[in-house]
Structure formats: structure tokens, C-alpha cells
Scaffold this motif. Structure first.
Motif, PDB file in Angstrom:
ATOM      1  N   LYS A 286      -5.593   1.566   6.769  1.00 47.54           N
ATOM      2  CA  LYS A 286      -5.562   0.133   6.451  1.00 47.54           C
ATOM      3  C   LYS A 286      -6.707  -0.591   7.157  1.00 47.54           C
ATOM      4  O   LYS A 286      -7.374  -1.447   6.558  1.00 47.54           O
ATOM      5  CB  LYS A 286      -4.218  -0.469   6.864  1.00 47.54           C
TER       6      LYS A 286
ATOM      7  N   THR B 104      -9.933   0.250   5.365  1.00 46.08           N
ATOM      8  CA  THR B 104     -10.019  -0.444   4.078  1.00 46.08           C
ATOM      9  C   THR B 104     -10.408  -1.901   4.263  1.00 46.08           C
ATOM     10  O   THR B 104     -11.255  -2.433   3.535  1.00 46.08           O
ATOM     11  CB  THR B 104      -8.672  -0.360   3.336  1.00 46.08           C
ATOM     12  N   GLU B 105      -9.801  -2.565   5.234  1.00 49.28           N
ATOM     13  CA  GLU B 105     -10.086  -3.982   5.482  1.00 49.28           C
ATOM     14  C   GLU B 105     -11.508  -4.211   5.972  1.00 49.28           C
ATOM     15  O   GLU B 105     -12.013  -5.328   5.902  1.00 49.28           O
ATOM     16  CB  GLU B 105      -9.081  -4.546   6.485  1.00 49.28           C
TER      17      GLU B 105
ATOM     18  N   ARG C 110      -8.541   2.537  -0.756  1.00 45.78           N
ATOM     19  CA  ARG C 110      -7.440   1.774  -1.353  1.00 45.78           C
ATOM     20  C   ARG C 110      -6.285   2.658  -1.795  1.00 45.78           C
ATOM     21  O   ARG C 110      -5.149   2.203  -1.870  1.00 45.78           O
ATOM     22  CB  ARG C 110      -7.955   0.957  -2.549  1.00 45.78           C
TER      23      ARG C 110
ATOM     24  N   GLU D 148      -1.205   5.349   3.383  1.00 42.32           N
ATOM     25  CA  GLU D 148      -1.411   4.565   4.606  1.00 42.32           C
ATOM     26  C   GLU D 148      -1.026   5.373   5.837  1.00 42.32           C
ATOM     27  O   GLU D 148      -0.074   6.135   5.825  1.00 42.32           O
ATOM     28  CB  GLU D 148      -0.589   3.276   4.550  1.00 42.32           C
TER      29      GLU D 148
ATOM     30  N   GLU E  25     -11.481 -17.554   5.605  1.00 45.15           N
ATOM     31  CA  GLU E  25     -10.039 -17.766   5.590  1.00 45.15           C
ATOM     32  C   GLU E  25      -9.728 -19.260   5.715  1.00 45.15           C
ATOM     33  O   GLU E  25     -10.521 -20.034   6.256  1.00 45.15           O
ATOM     34  CB  GLU E  25      -9.376 -17.018   6.755  1.00 45.15           C
TER      35      GLU E  25
END
Length: 391
Positions: free
Chosen positions: A8, A11-12, A81, A85, A225
Motif C-alpha cells: 500500500k 502504491t501510494e 494496484r 496487500e 489535499e
């Protein structure tokens, strides 16, 4: 290179870097992400760079063997993706054959050396300002729709930033409309209920202006954000650097003198209208529902004694709507590109204002949308839309 990392977290870090990757490019460097593992710092740095813009981000991981390589960005993102996980390993051999595996899943993909990867610009500048991500994202959304996408006037393909210790402004223009948003900087100390000084949402150590390619700013806005977390913006000689969270996004600057947009926003007017912003925005959208890319019929903006009549006629039919408002000055009728008016009023809605001031002068000067205020210095946004000829 051999590392262990949470899928994860990887991926981020990989997905944002794709903003600076060209898919299916002939050169591996243009379609690739550079991965560099540092054993001493237990970190993996991921970089995307297409010469015009770039993004680099660093994550923590267990580094067994350090090294660097180049992997196809979109292929790596697809694997990240979809891999289960949890902890995964990423390793490569001397020919850069790369294995990405979890407990029950394994991928092998071809990589390449990072030796021929373009040299990054120096990602630091002595001049900087800091603003919250939420404020910058909102300001960009208020103006990004009206930069030029054609190269007939290269400076208009950029988004213009003007910053000093009193005011921060962002402007765009495509030759048919101008969008401007401003934020007044309060240098006075601000205190909370306990008397403790609050952290300012804007800090600046210089006054200058610079021009950033519009398409690069669009990519930046996708990464921001809606939070109070700060973004530090550093200005170098040929680049601007945006540092936020664990990311560093950078873009080349455009050369050339931007238009004198202040002189294009006239102070005088023949008609001034105070109108409910949400009401007129939704009315303009409805009146254009019969419009399409083929017809592109003009929207008639008709000012009467105490209301506006919005009217549009196409081969598909005819629409009309009345909007109540307060009017000062002459009655008038002008024609506009429906989409341009929709964009401007939608952007004005982002300000949170309930009322808006609309000014009309002549069929040559067009329509100006402003925040309600007594003078130009108090107004927080402007939108100027030039008219079209009515039959």
C-alpha cells in the motif's frame, strides 16, 4: 537492488509520480520511473520526470541491497494496484530483470539502467512562500479553466502567479476571458483562545511573479489535499518547486511577459447588477441545455429594469429564464459563449459568496463578474468574459 516494503505504501508513492510519465514513449526514460534504494537511510526514492515537470517522493522500507534502476511506470503501477496487500519484495538482477512478489503472487518484468535518466534540476530555491494546500487548491480551481491550450501566444498557456508579503494573486487568460483570484495576506499575529500565536496559513520571504505551464499546474492540483497542511513553494532560476507531504513536484517556468490584466478590468460601467450567485449560475446552465458542440448558439444576456432574461435558441429548440436582481444603470443585451459563462460562474461559486456583482459596459468590453466590494482592492476575484456577435 533488493527491498521489502508494504504494498500500500509503495502504491501510494508510485501513483502520483505517474503525472510526470509519458505512456508508451519510445524512450525508456520518458515512460519510466526511477527507483533508488538507500540502505543507510532505509528509504526508496521514486522519481518521474518528463523534462517539463517532475515528481519525486521518498518512502521508508527495508533495504537489503541498495541500488537504482528504471521501470515502466504504468506497468509498475498496475502491479502495485493489483498485488495482494501486505509486505512485498522487489528485487532486480544484474540485467535489471525485476521480481515483485508477495507470499502467494509473483511478477517478473524487465527494467533498465538509470544511468541515462535525465539529470534533475536543483530542487531548492532561496526564495519561497508557504500556504495551506486547501487554500492553494481552491484558488487554482477558481482560475485553471481559462488558460490557453493553443500555442499562438505561448505566455497565455501559462498560469500567472504574483506574490508579495501583502497579496497573493493567480491569473489565467486565453484571449477571450480573464480569471483572477486574490488572497490578502494578514501579517498581524493571530492568537487562539489560550493566547497562543497560531501558525500563519501564508508565509512569504520575497515579492515576485512567475509563469508556470497550465497543464503542469493541473497535474499539481490533482495531488493537493483539502487540508490545512502546508505546501512550500520555492522559486529557482528556471523552475518552481512545490514541497508538500512527502512529495516534491517541480515544473519549468515559462519565459515572456504576461499580459497587463489589471488594465483589462475597467473600473467604469454602464450597468451594475447585484444578483444571487447560486441562482444565476444554475439558470445559465439550464438555459444552455439545448446547446451542443455543433450549434454553439450564443446565450443572450438581456438586462431589464429589475431582472435579467437569459435566452438561447438552437436548431433543437428555444429556452428562456428570468432571474431577479438589483440593477443600476442602463438596460442592455449582449451575447456570450454559453460555456464561458458557465465556467466563470461555477468558479465564482467556489468563493462561498452568496451575492456577486456583474458589470456590463458595451458590446466590446463584455461582462465582468466580481466579488461584492466598495473598491477594487477589496474584491477577491474577477472574471471577464468577452461577448460574441449577435445576429
Amino acid at each position: 537492488m533488493y527491498i521489502r516494503v508494504n504494498s500500500k505504501i509503495l502504491t501510494e508513492a508510485v501513483l502520483p509520480a505517474l503525472c510526470a510519465v509519458t505512456p508508451r514513449a519510445l524512450l525508456a526514460s520518458a515512460s519510466g520511473l526511477r527507483l533508488e534504494a538507500n540502505k543507510e537511510e532505509s528509504s526508496l526514492t521514486i522519481t518521474g520526470y518528463d523534462i517539463q515537470k517532475g515528481l519525486t517522493t521518498t518512502i521508508s522500507c527495508e533495504v537489503i541491497n541498495e541500488g537504482s534502476m528504471l521501470l515502466d511506470g504504468y506497468r509498475l503501477a498496475t502491479i502495485c494496484r493489483n498485488i495482494p496487500e501486505g509486505e512485498i519484495t522487489l528485487s532486480s538482477d544484474e540485467k535489471y530483470l525485476t521480481t515483485i512478489s508477495s507470499q502467494k503472487c509473483k511478477f517478473e518484468i524487465s527494467g533498465s539502467s538509470s544511468q541515462n535518466y535525465p539529470t534533475l534540476p536543483i530542487l531548492s530555491g532561496e526564495r519561497y512562500f508557504s500556504i495551506s494546500q486547501k487554500v492553494l487548491k481552491k484558488m487554482l480551481n477558481q482560475v485553471m479553466f481559462s488558460y490557453s491550450v493553443t500555442d499562438s501566444k505561448p505566455v497565455l498557456t501559462g498560469i500567472y502567479f504574483d506574490v508579495d508579503q501583502d497579496m497573493f494573486q493567480i491569473c489565467t487568460c486565453d484571449g477571450y476571458r480573464i480569471s483572477l483570484t486574490k488572497k490578502k495576506i494578514d501579517n498581524e499575529p493571530n492568537y487562539d483562545e489560550k493566547g497562543k500565536a497560531k501558525e500563519k496559513d501564508f508565509i512569504c520571504n520575497f515579492s515576485d511573479h512567475f509563469l508556470v505551464p497550465g497543464k503542469n499546474v493541473v497535474e499539481l492540483s490533482k495531488l493537493l489535499e483539502d487540508s490545512d497542511a502546508p505546501i512550500r513553494i520555492e522559486l529557482a532560476r528556471k523552475h518552481v518547486i512545490f514541497c508538500f507531504d512527502d512529495k516534491t513536484f517541480f515544473s519549468r517556468l515559462l519565459d515572456g511577459d504576461y499580459i497587463n490584466y489589471e488594465s483589462s478590468l475597467p473600473d467604469d460601467y454602464k450597468t451594475k447588477i447585484i444578483v444571487d450567485l447560486a441562482q444565476i449560475s444554475s439558470a445559465i446552465e439550464r438555459v444552455g441545455l439545448l446547446n451542443d458542440e455543433k450549434t454553439k448558439s450564443a446565450l443572450h444576456f438581456c438586462v431589464r429594469e429589475d431582472h435579467i432574461i437569459l435566452r438561447c435558441q438552437t436548431s433543437q429548440g428555444r429556452t428562456e429564464e428570468l432571474v431577479d436582481c438589483v440593477i443600476e444603470g442602463d438596460q442592455n443585451t449582449l451575447g456570450f459563449n454559453h460555456r464561458y459563462l458557465v465556467d466563470a460562474f461555477r468558479a465564482a461559486l467556489l468563493s462561498g459568496e452568496e451575492k456577486v456583482e456583474v458589470r456590463l459596459n458595451s458590446h466590446l468590453n463584455g461582462l465582468m463578474i466580481e466579488s461584492v466590494g466598495d473598491n477594487r482592492a477589496e474584491k477577491r476575484f474577477f472574471y471577464l468574459v468577452l461577448p460574441v456577435k449577435l445576429n
